[in-house]
Scaffold this motif. Structure first.
Motif, PDB file in Angstrom:
ATOM      1  N   ILE A   1      29.183  32.728  46.010  1.00  0.00           N
ATOM      2  CA  ILE A   1      28.813  33.279  44.715  1.00  0.00           C
ATOM      3  C   ILE A   1      29.855  34.316  44.305  1.00  0.00           C
ATOM      4  N   GLY A   2      30.337  34.213  43.079  1.00  0.00           N
ATOM      5  CA  GLY A   2      31.298  35.172  42.544  1.00  0.00           C
ATOM      6  C   GLY A   2      30.901  35.602  41.153  1.00  0.00           C
ATOM      7  N   LEU A   3      31.752  36.397  40.531  1.00  0.00           N
ATOM      8  CA  LEU A   3      31.454  36.957  39.210  1.00  0.00           C
ATOM      9  C   LEU A   3      32.668  36.861  38.305  1.00  0.00           C
ATOM     10  N   ILE A   4      32.433  36.404  37.077  1.00  0.00           N
ATOM     11  CA  ILE A   4      33.442  36.491  36.019  1.00  0.00           C
ATOM     12  C   ILE A   4      33.001  37.624  35.094  1.00  0.00           C
ATOM     13  N   TYR A   5      33.828  38.658  34.974  1.00  0.00           N
ATOM     14  CA  TYR A   5      33.484  39.758  34.080  1.00  0.00           C
ATOM     15  C   TYR A   5      33.564  39.301  32.624  1.00  0.00           C
ATOM     16  N   THR A   6      32.728  39.901  31.799  1.00  0.00           N
ATOM     17  CA  THR A   6      32.696  39.548  30.375  1.00  0.00           C
ATOM     18  C   THR A   6      34.084  39.630  29.750  1.00  0.00           C
ATOM     19  N   SER A   7      34.878  40.614  30.153  1.00  0.00           N
ATOM     20  CA  SER A   7      36.224  40.798  29.586  1.00  0.00           C
ATOM     21  C   SER A   7      37.172  39.655  29.934  1.00  0.00           C
ATOM     22  N   ASP A   8      36.809  38.846  30.938  1.00  0.00           N
ATOM     23  CA  ASP A   8      37.652  37.714  31.348  1.00  0.00           C
ATOM     24  C   ASP A   8      37.136  36.377  30.823  1.00  0.00           C
ATOM     25  N   VAL A   9      36.130  36.413  29.956  1.00  0.00           N
ATOM     26  CA  VAL A   9      35.566  35.176  29.398  1.00  0.00           C
ATOM     27  C   VAL A   9      36.179  34.944  28.021  1.00  0.00           C
ATOM     28  N   TYR A  10      36.936  33.864  27.875  1.00  0.00           N
ATOM     29  CA  TYR A  10      37.634  33.560  26.624  1.00  0.00           C
ATOM     30  C   TYR A  10      37.184  32.242  26.010  1.00  0.00           C
ATOM     31  N   LYS A  11      36.039  31.737  26.455  1.00  0.00           N
ATOM     32  CA  LYS A  11      35.494  30.509  25.891  1.00  0.00           C
ATOM     33  C   LYS A  11      33.979  30.535  26.050  1.00  0.00           C
ATOM     34  N   LYS A  12      33.306  29.666  25.355  1.00  0.00           N
ATOM     35  CA  LYS A  12      31.855  29.579  25.444  1.00  0.00           C
ATOM     36  C   LYS A  12      31.480  28.965  26.785  1.00  0.00           C
ATOM     37  N   LEU A  13      30.586  29.640  27.516  1.00  0.00           N
ATOM     38  CA  LEU A  13      30.129  29.136  28.802  1.00  0.00           C
ATOM     39  C   LEU A  13      28.664  28.725  28.713  1.00  0.00           C
ATOM     40  N   PHE A  14      28.308  27.739  29.514  1.00  0.00           N
ATOM     41  CA  PHE A  14      26.942  27.228  29.510  1.00  0.00           C
ATOM     42  C   PHE A  14      26.426  27.170  30.942  1.00  0.00           C
ATOM     43  N   PRO A  15      25.205  27.663  31.190  1.00  0.00           N
ATOM     44  CA  PRO A  15      24.642  27.600  32.537  1.00  0.00           C
ATOM     45  C   PRO A  15      24.631  26.172  33.072  1.00  0.00           C
ATOM     46  N   LEU A  16      24.990  26.036  34.347  1.00  0.00           N
ATOM     47  CA  LEU A  16      25.014  24.784  35.106  1.00  0.00           C
ATOM     48  C   LEU A  16      26.199  23.882  34.763  1.00  0.00           C
ATOM     49  N   SER A  17      27.082  24.339  33.882  1.00  0.00           N
ATOM     50  CA  SER A  17      28.281  23.551  33.582  1.00  0.00           C
ATOM     51  C   SER A  17      29.342  23.799  34.658  1.00  0.00           C
ATOM     52  N   GLU A  18      30.326  22.922  34.714  1.00  0.00           N
ATOM     53  CA  GLU A  18      31.405  23.047  35.699  1.00  0.00           C
ATOM     54  C   GLU A  18      32.692  23.478  35.006  1.00  0.00           C
TER      55      GLU A  18
ATOM     56  N   ILE B   1      30.737  26.384  39.402  1.00  0.00           N
ATOM     57  CA  ILE B   1      29.503  26.022  38.703  1.00  0.00           C
ATOM     58  C   ILE B   1      29.003  27.303  38.061  1.00  0.00           C
ATOM     59  N   ILE B   2      28.772  27.276  36.755  1.00  0.00           N
ATOM     60  CA  ILE B   2      28.295  28.460  36.048  1.00  0.00           C
ATOM     61  C   ILE B   2      26.816  28.646  36.363  1.00  0.00           C
ATOM     62  N   ALA B   3      26.483  29.741  37.065  1.00  0.00           N
ATOM     63  CA  ALA B   3      25.104  29.961  37.510  1.00  0.00           C
ATOM     64  C   ALA B   3      24.249  30.580  36.411  1.00  0.00           C
ATOM     65  N   GLY B   4      24.742  31.617  35.777  1.00  0.00           N
ATOM     66  CA  GLY B   4      23.952  32.276  34.744  1.00  0.00           C
ATOM     67  C   GLY B   4      24.587  33.595  34.353  1.00  0.00           C
ATOM     68  N   GLU B   5      24.158  34.120  33.214  1.00  0.00           N
ATOM     69  CA  GLU B   5      24.725  35.353  32.685  1.00  0.00           C
ATOM     70  C   GLU B   5      24.071  36.565  33.342  1.00  0.00           C
ATOM     71  N   SER B   6      24.852  37.633  33.503  1.00  0.00           N
ATOM     72  CA  SER B   6      24.338  38.880  34.058  1.00  0.00           C
ATOM     73  C   SER B   6      24.799  40.041  33.177  1.00  0.00           C
ATOM     74  N   GLU B   7      24.456  41.253  33.564  1.00  0.00           N
ATOM     75  CA  GLU B   7      24.851  42.420  32.783  1.00  0.00           C
ATOM     76  C   GLU B   7      26.364  42.603  32.761  1.00  0.00           C
ATOM     77  N   LEU B   8      27.041  42.169  33.819  1.00  0.00           N
ATOM     78  CA  LEU B   8      28.490  42.366  33.923  1.00  0.00           C
ATOM     79  C   LEU B   8      29.295  41.175  33.435  1.00  0.00           C
ATOM     80  N   GLY B   9      28.672  40.010  33.365  1.00  0.00           N
ATOM     81  CA  GLY B   9      29.394  38.809  32.955  1.00  0.00           C
ATOM     82  C   GLY B   9      28.620  37.561  33.322  1.00  0.00           C
ATOM     83  N   TRP B  10      29.269  36.675  34.103  1.00  0.00           N
ATOM     84  CA  TRP B  10      28.637  35.422  34.510  1.00  0.00           C
ATOM     85  C   TRP B  10      28.744  35.250  36.016  1.00  0.00           C
TER      86      TRP B  10
END
Length: 278
Positions: free
Chosen positions: A168-185, A150-159
């Motif tokens: 709770i985990g973290l996706i770094y910005t460098s590993d994001v290859y698509k548009k993400l939306f808060p609360l999406s799965e 579940i996408i929680a929200g954006e942070s300084e390091l990523g999502w």
């Protein structure tokens, strides 16, 4: 009785309004008639979720969006000065006290809520004030494992993300290859579990073992683009991300394999799908 959990209980008593269910210790929860089968008999076992209502233990065959210790996206059905009531997926709404709200909860809006038992009141409670990117011990994951996010929200390091409703985990910005939306799965993969107990996640599998998945994406794109994609190994990571939602590293691995299998031709500014026999 495991409060806030789904469990197996035995029918101990029946009356006109429902069933009394009992655990091995003899503690009881009441199941209203609307959730009871007409042919239920004393001694039968039932899988139910146990919650509180007016300081009494009740049971339901409904499935809550989240149990104790889990996170879920919930919609606010009523907001009061003292707190907010959230649609929890069962007959009783979940209460989020005002002091447990990161920002004031507004009716009809959706929020990521963590379910816990208040240690002072002993009540099932919700909160939106949970810690981002916490540390864990003895995690039940392996590197590369496929997980639900579940996408929680954006942070300084990523999502920030919730993994399998519990962590709770973290996706770094460098590993994001698509548009993400808060609360999406989304579907993700465990990238690493750091020494400090924090979890890094990626949206795509890593390594040659998973290259077939990227090759399929490229072949599918070639099919709908009349056999041509205007990308090559000289394309920028941004161009590849926009077109195929994958990293340049995975793109180069994938087209290298497709080239060796004689499925594509790599030109200076594009790749071309080869017909059988070319």
């Amino acid at each position: 009785m495991n409060l806030g959990k789904t469990q197996i209980l035995k029918i101990a008593e029946k009356n006109y309004s429902g069933l009394f269910l009992e655990d091995e210790a003899g503690e009881r929860a009441f199941l209203p008639k609307i959730f009871a089968s007409e042919d239920a008999e004393i001694g039968d076992e039932m899988e139910v979720f146990v919650y509180q209502d007016d300081d009494k233990l009740k049971a339901t065959t409904e499935k809550p969006l989240a149990e104790i210790g889990e996170y879920a996206v919930m919609t606010c059905v009523q907001s009061l000065p003292s707190g907010a009531f959230m649609d929890w997926g069962i007959i009783k709404d979940l209460f989020v006290p005002y002091k447990q709200q990161r920002a004031k909860i507004v009716e009809a809006k959706r929020y990521l809520v963590h379910v816990y038992i208040d240690e002072f009141l002993g009540l099932i409670t919700g909160t939106t004030r949970f810690k981002k990117n916490p540390s864990y011990e003895n995690l039940p994951f392996e590197k590369g494992e496929k997980v639900n996010l579940i996408i929680a929200g954006e942070s300084e390091l990523g999502w920030n993300v919730v993994i399998n409703k519990k962590y709770i985990g973290l996706i770094y910005t460098s590993d994001v290859y698509k548009k993400l939306f808060p609360l999406s799965e989304e579907t993700g993969f465990i990238k690493s579990i750091r020494e400090d107990g924090k979890i890094d996640v990626t949206l795509q599998p890593e390594g040659y073992d998973n290259i077939d998945e990227f090759q399929k994406i490229i072949l599918d794109k070639l099919e709908v683009n009349y056999g041509l994609i205007y990308l090559s190994d000289k394309s920028t990571p941004e161009e590849i991300k926009d077109e195929l939602q994958m990293s340049k590293k995975n793109f180069k691995k994938a087209i290298g394999g497709l080239y060796r299998d004689k499925k594509i031709e790599i030109l200076e500014d594009k790749i071309r799908l080869l017909e059988d026999g070319e």
